[in-house]
Design an enzyme around this catalytic site. Structure first.
Site, PDB file in Angstrom:
ATOM      1  N   CYS A   2       0.840  -1.212   0.000  1.00 38.18           N
ATOM      2  CA  CYS A   2       0.000   0.000   0.000  1.00 38.18           C
ATOM      3  C   CYS A   2       0.871   1.258   0.000  1.00 38.18           C
ATOM      4  O   CYS A   2       2.019   1.225   0.420  1.00 38.18           O
ATOM      5  CB  CYS A   2      -0.855   0.048   1.248  1.00 38.18           C
ATOM      6  SG  CYS A   2      -1.779  -1.445   1.538  1.00 38.18           S
ATOM      7  N   ARG A  27       4.501   0.162  -6.405  1.00 38.90           N
ATOM      8  CA  ARG A  27       4.529  -0.698  -5.229  1.00 38.90           C
ATOM      9  C   ARG A  27       3.484  -1.810  -5.315  1.00 38.90           C
ATOM     10  O   ARG A  27       3.536  -2.758  -4.539  1.00 38.90           O
ATOM     11  CB  ARG A  27       4.297   0.128  -3.967  1.00 38.90           C
ATOM     12  CG  ARG A  27       5.354   1.195  -3.744  1.00 38.90           C
ATOM     13  CD  ARG A  27       4.968   2.081  -2.589  1.00 38.90           C
ATOM     14  NE  ARG A  27       5.024   1.369  -1.337  1.00 38.90           N
ATOM     15  CZ  ARG A  27       6.082   1.324  -0.547  1.00 38.90           C
ATOM     16  NH1 ARG A  27       7.170   1.948  -0.900  1.00 38.90           N
ATOM     17  NH2 ARG A  27       6.053   0.655   0.571  1.00 38.90           N
ATOM     18  N   TRP A  75      -3.491  -2.406  -1.135  1.00 40.75           N
ATOM     19  CA  TRP A  75      -3.211  -3.788  -1.543  1.00 40.75           C
ATOM     20  C   TRP A  75      -4.029  -4.634  -0.582  1.00 40.75           C
ATOM     21  O   TRP A  75      -3.765  -4.637   0.614  1.00 40.75           O
ATOM     22  CB  TRP A  75      -1.716  -4.030  -1.381  1.00 40.75           C
ATOM     23  CG  TRP A  75      -1.263  -5.435  -1.520  1.00 40.75           C
ATOM     24  CD1 TRP A  75      -1.383  -6.443  -0.606  1.00 40.75           C
ATOM     25  CD2 TRP A  75      -0.579  -6.010  -2.627  1.00 40.75           C
ATOM     26  NE1 TRP A  75      -0.828  -7.583  -1.078  1.00 40.75           N
ATOM     27  CE2 TRP A  75      -0.324  -7.354  -2.315  1.00 40.75           C
ATOM     28  CE3 TRP A  75      -0.157  -5.508  -3.852  1.00 40.75           C
ATOM     29  CZ2 TRP A  75       0.331  -8.213  -3.183  1.00 40.75           C
ATOM     30  CZ3 TRP A  75       0.510  -6.371  -4.705  1.00 40.75           C
ATOM     31  CH2 TRP A  75       0.749  -7.700  -4.383  1.00 40.75           C
ATOM     32  N   ASN A 101      -1.271   1.844   6.166  1.00 36.33           N
ATOM     33  CA  ASN A 101      -0.467   0.736   5.628  1.00 36.33           C
ATOM     34  C   ASN A 101      -0.140  -0.187   6.785  1.00 36.33           C
ATOM     35  O   ASN A 101       0.173   0.292   7.888  1.00 36.33           O
ATOM     36  CB  ASN A 101       0.863   1.243   5.053  1.00 36.33           C
ATOM     37  CG  ASN A 101       0.686   1.977   3.749  1.00 36.33           C
ATOM     38  OD1 ASN A 101      -0.424   2.081   3.237  1.00 36.33           O
ATOM     39  ND2 ASN A 101       1.782   2.501   3.227  1.00 36.33           N
ATOM     40  N   GLY A 102      -0.140  -1.486   6.549  1.00 36.05           N
ATOM     41  CA  GLY A 102       0.191  -2.424   7.610  1.00 36.05           C
ATOM     42  C   GLY A 102      -0.995  -3.316   7.921  1.00 36.05           C
ATOM     43  O   GLY A 102      -1.996  -3.323   7.202  1.00 36.05           O
ATOM     44  N   GLU A 482      19.301 -16.601  -8.369  1.00 30.15           N
ATOM     45  CA  GLU A 482      18.756 -15.279  -8.668  1.00 30.15           C
ATOM     46  C   GLU A 482      18.156 -15.247 -10.079  1.00 30.15           C
ATOM     47  O   GLU A 482      17.073 -14.687 -10.286  1.00 30.15           O
ATOM     48  CB  GLU A 482      19.860 -14.217  -8.498  1.00 30.15           C
ATOM     49  CG  GLU A 482      19.490 -12.825  -8.943  1.00 30.15           C
ATOM     50  CD  GLU A 482      18.239 -12.251  -8.273  1.00 30.15           C
ATOM     51  OE1 GLU A 482      17.746 -12.809  -7.279  1.00 30.15           O
ATOM     52  OE2 GLU A 482      17.750 -11.241  -8.788  1.00 30.15           O
ATOM     53  N   LYS A 486      14.357 -14.333 -11.048  1.00 28.70           N
ATOM     54  CA  LYS A 486      14.040 -13.262 -12.004  1.00 28.70           C
ATOM     55  C   LYS A 486      13.060 -13.766 -13.056  1.00 28.70           C
ATOM     56  O   LYS A 486      12.067 -13.127 -13.347  1.00 28.70           O
ATOM     57  CB  LYS A 486      15.322 -12.829 -12.713  1.00 28.70           C
ATOM     58  CG  LYS A 486      15.958 -11.514 -12.624  1.00 28.70           C
ATOM     59  CD  LYS A 486      15.725 -10.474 -11.660  1.00 28.70           C
ATOM     60  CE  LYS A 486      14.903 -10.675 -10.459  1.00 28.70           C
ATOM     61  NZ  LYS A 486      15.354 -10.123  -9.239  1.00 28.70           N
ATOM     62  N   GLU A 489       9.465 -14.550 -11.497  1.00 26.62           N
ATOM     63  CA  GLU A 489       8.617 -13.455 -11.020  1.00 26.62           C
ATOM     64  C   GLU A 489       8.156 -12.533 -12.147  1.00 26.62           C
ATOM     65  O   GLU A 489       7.069 -11.969 -12.062  1.00 26.62           O
ATOM     66  CB  GLU A 489       9.229 -12.685  -9.851  1.00 26.62           C
ATOM     67  CG  GLU A 489      10.504 -11.965 -10.117  1.00 26.62           C
ATOM     68  CD  GLU A 489      11.057 -11.280  -8.864  1.00 26.62           C
ATOM     69  OE1 GLU A 489      10.344 -11.098  -7.887  1.00 26.62           O
ATOM     70  OE2 GLU A 489      12.244 -10.908  -8.909  1.00 26.62           O
ATOM     71  N   HIS A 505      21.609 -36.373  -7.799  1.00 28.86           N
ATOM     72  CA  HIS A 505      20.857 -36.754  -6.596  1.00 28.86           C
ATOM     73  C   HIS A 505      19.367 -36.485  -6.744  1.00 28.86           C
ATOM     74  O   HIS A 505      18.654 -36.419  -5.749  1.00 28.86           O
ATOM     75  CB  HIS A 505      21.434 -36.031  -5.374  1.00 28.86           C
ATOM     76  CG  HIS A 505      22.893 -36.330  -5.170  1.00 28.86           C
ATOM     77  ND1 HIS A 505      23.332 -37.566  -4.764  1.00 28.86           N
ATOM     78  CD2 HIS A 505      24.003 -35.580  -5.373  1.00 28.86           C
ATOM     79  CE1 HIS A 505      24.663 -37.552  -4.711  1.00 28.86           C
ATOM     80  NE2 HIS A 505      25.092 -36.353  -5.073  1.00 28.86           N
ATOM     81  N   LYS A 600       6.724  -4.058  -4.321  1.00 30.91           N
ATOM     82  CA  LYS A 600       8.134  -3.677  -4.288  1.00 30.91           C
ATOM     83  C   LYS A 600       8.734  -3.858  -2.899  1.00 30.91           C
ATOM     84  O   LYS A 600       9.808  -4.399  -2.751  1.00 30.91           O
ATOM     85  CB  LYS A 600       8.293  -2.228  -4.755  1.00 30.91           C
ATOM     86  CG  LYS A 600       9.737  -1.756  -4.825  1.00 30.91           C
ATOM     87  CD  LYS A 600      10.534  -2.547  -5.847  1.00 30.91           C
ATOM     88  CE  LYS A 600      11.997  -2.147  -5.903  1.00 30.91           C
ATOM     89  NZ  LYS A 600      12.783  -3.183  -6.611  1.00 30.91           N
TER      90      LYS A 600
HETATM   91  O1  M6R Z   1      13.739  -4.418  -0.362  1.00 34.01           O
HETATM   92  P1  M6R Z   1      14.355  -5.756  -0.143  1.00 34.01           P
HETATM   93  O2  M6R Z   1      15.624  -5.962  -0.851  1.00 34.01           O
HETATM   94  O3  M6R Z   1      14.473  -6.100   1.317  1.00 34.01           O
HETATM   95  O4  M6R Z   1      13.299  -6.792  -0.760  1.00 34.01           O
HETATM   96  C1  M6R Z   1      13.470  -8.171  -0.587  1.00 34.01           C
HETATM   97  C2  M6R Z   1      12.600  -8.949  -1.543  1.00 34.01           C
HETATM   98  O5  M6R Z   1      11.246  -8.736  -1.268  1.00 34.01           O
HETATM   99  C3  M6R Z   1      12.892  -8.598  -3.007  1.00 34.01           C
HETATM  100  O6  M6R Z   1      14.232  -8.798  -3.323  1.00 34.01           O
HETATM  101  C4  M6R Z   1      12.028  -9.438  -3.951  1.00 34.01           C
HETATM  102  O7  M6R Z   1      12.446 -10.768  -3.934  1.00 34.01           O
HETATM  103  C5  M6R Z   1      12.041  -8.855  -5.360  1.00 34.01           C
HETATM  104  N1  M6R Z   1      10.778  -9.059  -5.976  1.00 34.01           N
HETATM  105  C6  M6R Z   1      13.115  -9.434  -6.203  1.00 34.01           C
HETATM  106  O8  M6R Z   1      13.065  -9.098  -7.538  1.00 34.01           O
END
Ligand code: M6R
Length: 605
Positions: A2, A27, A75, A101-102, A482, A486, A489, A505, A600
């Site tokens: 949010c 966000r 959100w 927010n929260g 990673e 990528k 997501e 294995h 985000k």
């Molecule tokens: O702001 P942060 O680096 O703490 O965020 C951590 C994760 O939420 C963030 O890296 C998330 O995995 C992203 N979507 C990666 O692309």
């Protein structure tokens, strides 16, 4: 997640808040709302809409004037996305409006109590509880009403409150969800993210947990939820408003991938010390004697930051010869970890606000541990909570999917590893070698990005895959992790990462022509072992895309990455795979900057 934005001053507030909400769109959200008032025409005017900010804008009537207002992108957590559940929430007497927010953990109990007292709820949200609590307070001052309300709620909140009888102020409070004040000339701003503020002011005050603030047009003051005044000196944020523009790219992800050479240049700038073949890290707050006493390093982060931490742990072990490992902060904080006084804990976070990381840091601090932060957002909660740290200086990252921050975080870890190494047993010669490698990075990144057309063609070939396997060994494994994150997501293609050493294995059973494998094959001491893994995959008719320093015979295609020092290679090897994820998502028509279900910064559990 949010977003909150608020303003008090002399300007027409609605367009200003709508523009602020647009800056928070990245966000992730599903509905939006706005409420305005002014000292000249008291009374609250509110509009809410399910959908995008532009849907809200379309509903805002021409005569929606005011000079004070708060707005929100929601959100959904408690209750589905809808006009009614969108924030702000207003009390029955139309006097109090709240954006939040929260998550309020005891909202259910409080709701039942309020309903038993005859309060009628309009929405399914937890936030509405707060609105009624504030409206029912018999305190005179708005600040006291809010203070009383937040003291009975449990959970996390960043809130902004308007009251029809107090149109000269906005009252805000923070516990676990970011609240940033923007200080202007006879006008004040508030937001959950500085992205919404930088077009108006660079003077920022970040609230701490348990802190509140009253904003008036020409003044602000901060105090605790107990009412004790706190001191808040504004700091200047370096980020330019233009950094939030797309700059001719079709998405922020594309822009941010292409900013990496400059971003890496920034994280290195002013830190290299050629005289002693080391680096200066001013904010570390760790002298040489203390650095020598570290017996272990434990790195904590989530998602991409965790993967950067995995690379960092390997660099620290290799260069400083200190045992080091990385763990998801979200797991660490729930397993009652043994906290060791000789361990250096490092919290990694782009946003500096990720709740799981922040909670882990707070738990560690409570147990007396020394915690450093490796963070992008200056002045963020994790940066402030840590005993010291390194800013990664990637600049604002808007795309939900992290790219340039990952790369800069790995470079920041290389700096830390070199620094720790040079306070211990790393030789001057090796220090020089690493510095030379670091200096080469920006140019090598530019070289990699020149291969974009070729990577795009590969992405188009692989876009119809239902699943992809990513493999790497030791230095290559976090890169594979990673790259797999990528791809999944941003393209929604299922992807799994495995250590190449583990193929036999289990995962070898998956190999068949329809499952492509992306293999990370650096020219290091494990090259032959990696080649053997490629042979095994090829023998089972698996398709292979290699990322390597030289063409790989067994691979169907190889993306060649320039060679750096062995320890620094992981910084570069993932970059073409960011492009692969981007172009795959593009070929599939995905919402690249805002992948479904993701936000985000994850400021809730
Ligand atoms: O702001 P942060 O680096 O703490 O965020 C951590 C994760 O939420 C963030 O890296 C998330 O995995 C992203 N979507 C990666 O692309």
């Amino acid at each position: 997640m949010c977003g909150i934005v608020g303003y008090i001053g002399k300007r027409d507030v609605a367009p200003l808040l709508l523009e602020g909400l647009q800056r928070l769109e990245y966000r992730g959200y599903d509905s939006a709302g706005i409420v305005v008032t002014s000292p000249k025409t008291p009374g609250l005017k509110m509009v809410k809409a399910k959908g995008r900010v532009r849907d809200l804008e379309a509903k805002v009537p021409a005569r929606f004037k005011g000079t004070t207002g708060i707005a929100h992108t929601r959100w959904a957590t408690h209750g589905a996305p809808s006009d009614v559940n969108a924030h702000p929430h207003m009390s029955a007497d139309q006097k109090v409006a709240v954006v939040h927010n929260g998550i309020i953990d005891n909202a259910g109990d409080l709701r039942r109590k309020l309903e038993a007292d005859g309060v009628e709820f309009l929405s399914e949200t937890d936030t509405e509880v707060l609105t009624h609590l504030i409206a029912r307070s018999t305190a005179e001052k708005l600040e006291d009403k809010v203070r009383q309300a937040v003291r009975v709620i449990e959970g996390t909140y960043g809130i902004a409150v308007l009251h029809a009888d107090h149109p000269d102020r906005i009252v805000v409070a923070r516990n676990g969800s970011p609240v940033v004040l923007g200080i202007g000339e006879k006008e004040m701003f508030v937001a959950s993210d500085i992205a919404a503020l930088v077009t108006h002011t660079r003077q920022i005050v970040t609230l701490d947990d348990g802190e509140m603030a009253t904003l008036k047009a020409d003044d602000f003051r901060t105090y605790t939820t107990e009412g004790t005044r706190t001191t808040a000196e504004p700091t200047t944020v370096e980020w330019e408003a233009e950094s939030y523009d797309m700059g001719g790219h079709d998405t922020y992800m594309h822009k941010e991938i292409h900013e990496q050479a400059d971003a890496v240049d920034r994280v290195l700038r002013g830190r290299i010390d050629d005289r002693f073949s080391t680096v200066h890290l001013g904010g570390l707050n760790l002298d040489a004697r203390e650095a020598r006493q570290i017996r272990r390093v434990k790195i904590l982060g989530c998602g991409t930051s965790y993967h950067a931490g995995m690379i960092g742990a390997q660099m620290i072990e290799e260069l400083a010869r200190i045992p080091a490992d990385a763990e998801p902060a979200s797991e660490f904080r729930y397993r009652n970890p043994v906290v060791d006084p000789d361990t250096l804990y490092i919290a990694v976070s782009q946003s500096g606000e990720t709740y799981d990381v922040l909670a882990a840091v707070q738990e560690l601090k409570r147990k007396g541990a020394r915690v450093l932060g490796v963070v992008n957002v200056v002045g963020s909660a994790i940066a402030r909570e840590a005993d010291g740290g390194i800013y990664v200086h990637a600049g604002p990252e808007v795309c939900v999917v992290s790219t340039k921050c990952f790369t800069n975080t790995t470079v920041a870890f290389a700096l830390l590893a070199l620094h720790l190494g040079r306070t211990r047993d790393l030789s001057v010669r090796d220090g020089k070698r690493i510095i030379e490698g670091l200096r080469k990075l920006p140019e090598q990144i530019t070289e990699i990005l020149k291969q974009e057309e070729a990577v795009k063609e590969l992405a188009e070939q692989y876009a119809d895959a239902r699943s992809m396997l990513f493999i790497g060994r030791v230095r290559g494994y976090p890169v594979a992790r990673e790259a797999s994150l990528k791809l999944k997501e941003v393209s929604y293609i299922h992807a799994e990462a495995y250590p190449a050493s583990e193929l036999k294995h289990g995962p070898l059973a998956l190999i068949e022509p329809a499952l492509p494998t992306v293999a990370i094959v650096p020219d290091d001491d494990l090259l032959e072992k990696n080649r053997a893994a490629l042979e095994e995959i090829k023998a089972r008719e698996g398709k292979i895309l290699a990322v390597a320093h030289q063409p790989q015979e067994k691979a169907d295609q190889t993306i060649i990455v320039p060679k750096n020092e062995d320890e620094l290679d992981p910084i570069l090897m993932g970059i073409p795979l960011q492009l692969l994820a981007y172009h795959t998502a593009k070929a599939l028509g995905r919402d690249i900057d805002k992948p479904r279900n993701l936000a985000k910064s994850v400021t809730v559990e």
